[in-house]
Design an enzyme around this catalytic site. Structure first.
Site, short mmCIF file in Angstrom:
data_model
loop_
_atom_site.label_atom_id
_atom_site.label_comp_id
_atom_site.label_asym_id
_atom_site.label_seq_id
_atom_site.Cartn_x
_atom_site.Cartn_y
_atom_site.Cartn_z
N GLU A 1 45.65 36.31 40.66
CA GLU A 1 46.30 36.29 41.77
C GLU A 1 47.57 35.79 41.78
O GLU A 1 48.76 36.16 42.19
CB GLU A 1 45.61 35.81 43.03
CG GLU A 1 46.04 36.38 44.33
CD GLU A 1 45.17 36.05 45.56
OE1 GLU A 1 44.21 36.63 45.81
OE2 GLU A 1 45.36 34.93 46.11
N GLU B 1 38.41 39.71 57.95
CA GLU B 1 37.04 39.59 57.61
C GLU B 1 36.54 38.09 58.17
O GLU B 1 35.37 38.08 58.67
CB GLU B 1 37.01 39.37 56.17
CG GLU B 1 37.30 40.67 55.32
CD GLU B 1 38.81 40.78 54.87
OE1 GLU B 1 39.56 40.37 55.59
OE2 GLU B 1 38.95 41.48 53.87
N HIS C 1 23.33 37.47 25.70
CA HIS C 1 22.43 38.66 25.71
C HIS C 1 23.04 39.68 26.22
O HIS C 1 21.93 40.57 26.55
CB HIS C 1 21.10 38.17 26.11
CG HIS C 1 20.52 36.95 25.57
ND1 HIS C 1 19.54 36.99 24.70
CD2 HIS C 1 20.91 35.60 25.54
CE1 HIS C 1 19.07 35.83 23.98
NE2 HIS C 1 20.12 34.90 24.68
C1 G6Q Z 1 44.96 32.98 48.21
C2 G6Q Z 1 45.37 34.04 49.01
C3 G6Q Z 1 44.09 34.72 49.61
C4 G6Q Z 1 43.85 33.96 50.84
C5 G6Q Z 1 42.82 34.76 51.81
C6 G6Q Z 1 42.44 34.00 53.10
O1 G6Q Z 1 45.79 32.34 47.72
O2 G6Q Z 1 46.16 34.11 49.61
O3 G6Q Z 1 42.89 34.81 48.69
O4 G6Q Z 1 42.99 32.92 50.49
O5 G6Q Z 1 43.54 35.98 51.96
O6 G6Q Z 1 43.50 33.99 54.12
P1 G6Q Z 1 43.29 33.04 55.18
O7 G6Q Z 1 42.68 31.53 54.65
O8 G6Q Z 1 44.69 32.97 55.77
O9 G6Q Z 1 42.10 33.49 55.91
#
Ligand code: G6Q
Length: 546
Positions: free
Chosen positions: A353, A212, A384
């Site tokens: 998590e 992403e 509300h």
């Molecule tokens: C957090 C998780 C997860 C992570 C994201 C982004 O503890 O591991 O939320 O922060 O998947 O990962 P990157 O920082 O490696 O892009």
């Protein structure tokens, strides 16, 4: 170690539960004029009232005994000492080192990590000063007006929540934006509001492999170039925060513009590292350091205070009390402070998590519930909406109410009303309204006979619904730091009691793997072996996208 449910303290708690399950909290308050003083505690600028819980002195003792039996004291020492407590990933867990303001060394694998931590903080300070004072400019020489953080999960939620919480401390010229979703709608909407000449992108990714984030970063770079910047200008508009210099360089960001951190910082525990760069840019380095100082004060409290006066331990054990004995499966969070509107989402990741696990450290399945669902919205809005269920629904849902006493704005009337609502909710959840009280109220309104009896059951509130109230004088970088660290350590303590590893996230890793295969198949138009539902959905997508 004995299994959780057969430990002596667990057995004692089961007895305590049988004793307390039918006792209304009203009675506990009536029987003890000092209940508020006895069941409240303060540290690091935070005050916790936990008297509105279904608790007495002996059940609290048994909860603390359970914490001791499960090794909370030893695990706490191990964490601060840099032991490899994240065993499935073979890592130390040292986010406390990132906010260590004591000057003392912190060892990981026998090496003091503090020089590196302080070095990155110093580099951040210099960069932050340059951007805030207009010395760091975009490719046309214009000062930076907009900072866009591109990251997801732990590389998004923390800085986003804190920047929202500290809006009163924000720089007048700088607008902050956060892009996390791979849904192009989010990036598109942000790019519509900013100008290429004065926009700085912070690409935040611990691994620098997250699909992403890299997709958004690539699109942002293409946008910058399409707007007229040349490839050699990219360095003025893109900085990276990562542990992976190689991948940062491969992406095309100059590693001189990279702020590092380390594998012993978990994603959801990383806002104290360079992942906090947007916070420092927006509120200034002094305020970022105040945030660290607040967290450090909470760390010291957690490490040194006896369990009976230890805020994170108390919050954690109250949570365990409800999940494991009262059978609750959800925990509400209601900040009575608009600036904290992203706190529930942040805590959702932190707790769910970390402790949303069903296997113990030793690989055996857990035989008891672990992390509840964490959810919430700021008060008074929640009142509300979903508070109806909290008051009269069938589920018992403990709620944490969080409120700064003093506001940053000058609308004193509003603040009084806000606090009145907060306290009224905790009182109503605890007291409820008995049939006799409803009858008296309805009679006073002139109702009687069948009309009164028909309405009466609908207006009865069982009460006896637990809540904690956390107060602070005002929401400042320091109290916010302490608040976040409080919940981090609460999460840690619960993980220790449940015997799970709070610091891995294999469920997240799975998502990262799965999407790749489907993406390839959608790209090539060749649908592989899938269940009928997934294949059907993919066919529809191919038909729509052509
Ligand atoms: C957090 C998780 C997860 C992570 C994201 C982004 O503890 O591991 O939320 O922060 O998947 O990962 P990157 O920082 O490696 O892009």
């Amino acid at each position: 170690m004995q299994p959780l449910t057969s430990s002596p303290a667990y057995q004692a708690l089961q007895d305590a539960y049988e004793r307390l399950r039918h006792i209304p909290m009203r009675e506990l308050f009536a029987a003890d004029a000092t209940r508020f003083e006895r069941f409240s505690c303060a540290a690091a600028g935070l005050f916790l009232d936990y008297s509105k819980n279904r608790l007495d002195a002996s059940s609290l003792d048994a909860l603390l005994a359970l914490a001791r039996e499960r090794g909370v004291v030893e695990a706490r020492a191990d964490m601060f000492a840099g032991a490899v407590i994240n065993r499935t990933e073979q890592r130390a867990v040292l986010h406390t080192a990132l906010r260590n303001r004591s000057g003392a060394p912190v060892l990981a694998g026998g090496r003091d990590v503090m020089p590196e931590v302080l070095e990155v903080l110093a580099r951040m300070a210099a960069f932050v000063a340059d951007v805030r004072q207009g010395r760091w400019t975009g490719y046309t020489g214009e000062a930076i007006s907009d900072v866009v953080n591109i990251g997801i999960g732990g590389s998004d939620l923390g800085p986003l929540m804190v920047c929202e919480a500290l809006r009163p401390y924000g720089h007048a010229r700088l607008n902050l934006h956060f892009v996390s979703n791979v849904d192009g709608a989010q990036l598109t909407e942000v790019l519509r509001r900013v100008r290429a000449q004065s926009t700085l992108f912070v690409i935040a990714s611990k691994t620098f492999t997250t699909q992403e984030t890299l997709t958004n970063a690539r699109s942002a770079r293409a946008w910058l170039l399409a707007a007229g910047a040349l490839p050699e200008h990219v360095a003025r508009h893109f900085v990276a925060v990562s542990t992976n210099a190689e991948k940062v360089a491969a992406f095309g960001i100059d590693t001189r513009n990279m702020f590092g951190f380390w594998e012993w910082v978990g994603g959801r525990y990383s806002l104290w590292s360079a992942i906090g760069l947007p916070i420092a840019l927006y509120t200034g380095m002094d305020n970022f350091e105040q945030l660290l100082a607040g967290a450090h004060a909470m760390d010291q409290h957690f490490r040194d205070a006896p369990l009976e006066n230890n805020l994170p331990v108390l919050l954690a054990m109250l949570g365990i009390w409800y999940v494991n004995f009262f059978g609750t499966s959800s925990q509400g969070v209601a900040p009575y402070c608009q600036y904290l509107h992203r706190l529930p989402a942040y805590l959702q990741q932190l707790e769910m998590e970390s402790n949303g696990k069903s296997v113990q450290m030793d690989g055996k399945p857990v035989e008891y519930p672990t992390c509840p669902v964490i959810w919430g919205e700021p008060g008074t809005n929640g009142q509300h909406a979903f508070f109806q269920l909290l008051h009269q629904g069938t589920a018992l849902i403990p709620v944490d109410f969080i409120a700064p006493l003093r506001a940053h704005h000058a609308l004193a009337e509003h603040q009084l009303l806000l606090l009145a609502n907060c306290f009224a909710q905790t009182e109503a959840l605890m007291r409820g309204k008995t049939p006799a009280e409803v009858r008296a109220e309805l009679s006073a309104q002139g109702l009687s006979g069948e009309a009164l009896e028909t309405l009466l059951p609908h207006k009865v509130f069982g009460g006896n619904r637990p809540s904690n109230t956390l107060l602070m004088d005002a929401l400042t970088p320091q109290t916010l730091g302490a608040l976040i660290a409080l919940y981090e350590h609460k999460t840690f303590v619960q993980g220790v009691v449940w015997g799970v590893n709070s610091f891995d996230q294999w469920g997240v890793e799975l998502g990262k793997q799965l999407a790749g295969k489907i993406e390839q198949e959608l790209r090539s138009g060749q649908i592989g072996a899938h269940d009928a539902s997934t294949a059907g959905l993919m066919r529809k997508t191919l038909a729509a996208l052509g």
